[in-house]
Design a protein around this motif. Structure first.
Motif, PDB file in Angstrom:
ATOM      1  N   SER A  39       6.590 -11.709   7.913  1.00 17.30           N
ATOM      2  CA  SER A  39       7.391 -10.673   7.621  1.00 17.30           C
ATOM      3  C   SER A  39       6.737  -9.358   6.774  1.00 17.30           C
ATOM      4  CB  SER A  39       8.224 -11.157   6.612  1.00 17.30           C
ATOM      5  OG  SER A  39       9.367 -10.202   6.185  1.00 17.30           O
ATOM      6  N   GLU A  40       5.825  -9.929   6.176  1.00 18.48           N
ATOM      7  CA  GLU A  40       4.781  -9.109   5.500  1.00 18.48           C
ATOM      8  C   GLU A  40       4.091  -8.140   6.444  1.00 18.48           C
ATOM      9  OE1 GLU A  40       4.666  -7.799   2.063  1.00 18.48           O
ATOM     10  OE2 GLU A  40       6.432  -8.927   1.735  1.00 18.48           O
ATOM     11  N   ALA A  41       3.554  -8.722   7.484  1.00 18.42           N
ATOM     12  CA  ALA A  41       2.874  -8.092   8.334  1.00 18.42           C
ATOM     13  C   ALA A  41       3.538  -7.187   9.118  1.00 18.42           C
ATOM     14  CB  ALA A  41       2.191  -9.083   9.380  1.00 18.42           C
ATOM     15  N   ASP A  43       6.225  -5.480   8.327  1.00 13.36           N
ATOM     16  CA  ASP A  43       6.409  -4.365   7.381  1.00 13.36           C
ATOM     17  C   ASP A  43       5.297  -3.528   7.441  1.00 13.36           C
ATOM     18  OD1 ASP A  43       8.805  -5.441   6.674  1.00 13.36           O
ATOM     19  OD2 ASP A  43       8.265  -6.299   4.775  1.00 13.36           O
ATOM     20  N   GLU A  44       4.133  -4.058   7.485  1.00 13.92           N
ATOM     21  CA  GLU A  44       2.677  -2.956   7.520  1.00 13.92           C
ATOM     22  C   GLU A  44       2.587  -2.535   8.726  1.00 13.92           C
ATOM     23  OE1 GLU A  44       1.592  -2.489   5.101  1.00 13.92           O
ATOM     24  OE2 GLU A  44       1.429  -3.980   3.442  1.00 13.92           O
ATOM     25  N   LEU A  45       2.946  -3.270   9.729  1.00 13.61           N
ATOM     26  CA  LEU A  45       3.051  -2.753  11.241  1.00 13.61           C
ATOM     27  C   LEU A  45       4.010  -1.565  11.550  1.00 13.61           C
ATOM     28  CD1 LEU A  45       2.586  -5.845  13.483  1.00 13.61           C
ATOM     29  CD2 LEU A  45       1.018  -3.726  13.249  1.00 13.61           C
ATOM     30  N   SER A  46       5.191  -1.887  10.778  1.00 13.02           N
ATOM     31  CA  SER A  46       6.361  -0.842  10.834  1.00 13.02           C
ATOM     32  C   SER A  46       6.001   0.330  10.405  1.00 13.02           C
ATOM     33  CB  SER A  46       7.558  -1.275  10.426  1.00 13.02           C
ATOM     34  OG  SER A  46       8.027  -2.691  11.230  1.00 13.02           O
ATOM     35  N   PRO A  55      -5.372  -8.169   8.409  1.00 11.31           N
ATOM     36  CA  PRO A  55      -5.972  -9.390   8.009  1.00 11.31           C
ATOM     37  C   PRO A  55      -4.864 -10.218   7.574  1.00 11.31           C
ATOM     38  CG  PRO A  55      -6.022  -7.549   6.438  1.00 11.31           C
ATOM     39  CD  PRO A  55      -5.864  -6.989   7.849  1.00 11.31           C
ATOM     40  N   LEU A  56      -3.385  -9.551   7.609  1.00 10.76           N
ATOM     41  CA  LEU A  56      -2.301 -10.749   7.166  1.00 10.76           C
ATOM     42  C   LEU A  56      -2.147 -11.486   8.573  1.00 10.76           C
ATOM     43  CD1 LEU A  56       0.235  -8.292   5.567  1.00 10.76           C
ATOM     44  CD2 LEU A  56      -1.072 -10.354   4.483  1.00 10.76           C
ATOM     45  N   GLY A  66      -1.694 -23.634  16.331  1.00  7.09           N
ATOM     46  CA  GLY A  66      -0.901 -24.638  17.331  1.00  7.09           C
ATOM     47  C   GLY A  66       0.478 -24.348  17.549  1.00  7.09           C
ATOM     48  N   THR A  67       1.203 -23.454  16.881  1.00  7.09           N
ATOM     49  CA  THR A  67       2.356 -23.018  17.051  1.00  7.09           C
ATOM     50  C   THR A  67       2.676 -21.639  17.769  1.00  7.09           C
ATOM     51  OG1 THR A  67       2.512 -21.568  15.024  1.00  7.09           O
ATOM     52  CG2 THR A  67       2.734 -24.063  15.045  1.00  7.09           C
ATOM     53  N   PRO A  68       3.617 -21.633  18.379  1.00  5.93           N
ATOM     54  CA  PRO A  68       4.208 -19.985  19.002  1.00  5.93           C
ATOM     55  C   PRO A  68       3.928 -18.918  18.165  1.00  5.93           C
ATOM     56  CG  PRO A  68       5.820 -21.509  19.512  1.00  5.93           C
ATOM     57  CD  PRO A  68       4.892 -22.358  18.521  1.00  5.93           C
ATOM     58  N   LEU A  69       4.040 -19.053  16.837  1.00  8.60           N
ATOM     59  CA  LEU A  69       3.784 -17.934  15.725  1.00  8.60           C
ATOM     60  C   LEU A  69       2.434 -17.453  15.727  1.00  8.60           C
ATOM     61  CD1 LEU A  69       5.458 -16.290  13.877  1.00  8.60           C
ATOM     62  CD2 LEU A  69       5.094 -17.972  12.145  1.00  8.60           C
TER      63      LEU A  69
END
Length: 265
Positions: A39-41, A43-46, A55-56, A66-69
């Motif tokens: 969520s924080e990343a 926000d920074e992208l937006s 870095p986030l 190992g996850t889709p995320l």
């Protein structure tokens, strides 16, 4: 060598420990969940803070391994690197993603983004000032971009990114052909007529049905004439008139170099 009183040593050691602790960068994400980091990343992208998003997203890759995320984090990191002007890093991230996740449902997007990164290589804020188009620069990035788009449209014809990739491929082919003609004209204007013929013939042979062919044929006509080769000159002229009956080059000469013929993406 200075000597310290034994009574001062404990205080000095404590101060040294405190100084070391204060110099250690605190990881503000230490207690965050992967969703919180993402969520924080985002926000920074937006907000366009790509240097803060990277870095986030790297932390998220590790925390959600190992996850889709984690896969999503890799792709968004590549995008952030691209938007932040770190083209080489973005390509490296995408190559790593495709190597690690060949069956990912987002593989088509990775190919598309790789094509876009190379497509826009060096097409910076001041390209319009110099009026320099892709046909006048080194073509490696254009060729790399074409290969990424070609793989995309071949492997994923139904992808949502394929229609745009096809348009960009057409542009790139036109650009590569125009590059050959640009070089051919450069040679012609400097009296290197044999070299001009070679580059013009290369453009005609390698790229079919592109706008640059008209000028390539005209360069052949002019170059053969300068080399006193009338039969080849007349042959090139006949092909030019048959292919482009409305051509104005034979009467008016080379077109003036004005605004780039390409459109910005």
């Amino acid at each position: 060598m200075p000597r310290f009183s034994p009574t001062l040593m404990p205080a000095l050691l404590a101060a040294a420990v405190l100084a070391a602790c204060s110099s250690t960068t605190e990881d503000k994400t230490a207690g965050w969940s992967p969703d919180k980091i993402y969520s924080e990343a985002r926000d920074e992208l937006s907000g366009g803070a790509y240097d803060k998003a990277v870095p986030l997203l790297e932390k998220l890759e590790g925390r959600a391994a190992g996850t889709p995320l984690a896969q999503q984090a890799q792709l968004e990191k590549a995008y952030a690197q691209y938007k932040g002007g770190e083209k080489a890093q973005a390509i490296a991230t995408l190559d790593r993603f495709m190597k690690l996740h060949p069956a990912s449902p987002a593989y088509d997007y990775a190919l598309y983004l790789k094509g876009v990164v190379n497509f826009n290589d060096d097409l910076g804020l001041f390209s319009w000032v110099s009026r320099q188009d892709l046909s006048e620069r080194d073509q490696k990035a254009a060729k790399d971009s074409y290969e990424a788009f070609r793989e995309l449209v071949t492997r994923f014809p139904e992808s949502r990114y394929t229609p745009d990739a096809r348009q960009r491929m057409t542009y790139i082919v036109n650009s590569l052909a125009q590059y050959e003609v640009h070089v051919a004209r450069y040679y012609f204007e400097r009296g290197a007529y044999v070299a001009a013929v070679g580059r013009a013939q290369s453009a005609i042979a390698e790229y079919k049905d592109v706008p640059a062919t008209e000028e390539a044929l005209y360069i052949l006509v002019r170059s053969y004439d300068a080399l006193d080769m009338p039969q080849l000159r007349d042959d090139a002229r006949r092909v030019l008139l048959a292919s482009y009956p409305q051509t104005t080059l034979l009467q008016q000469g080379f077109r003036a170099k004005k605004d780039p013929w390409w459109k910005l993406w």
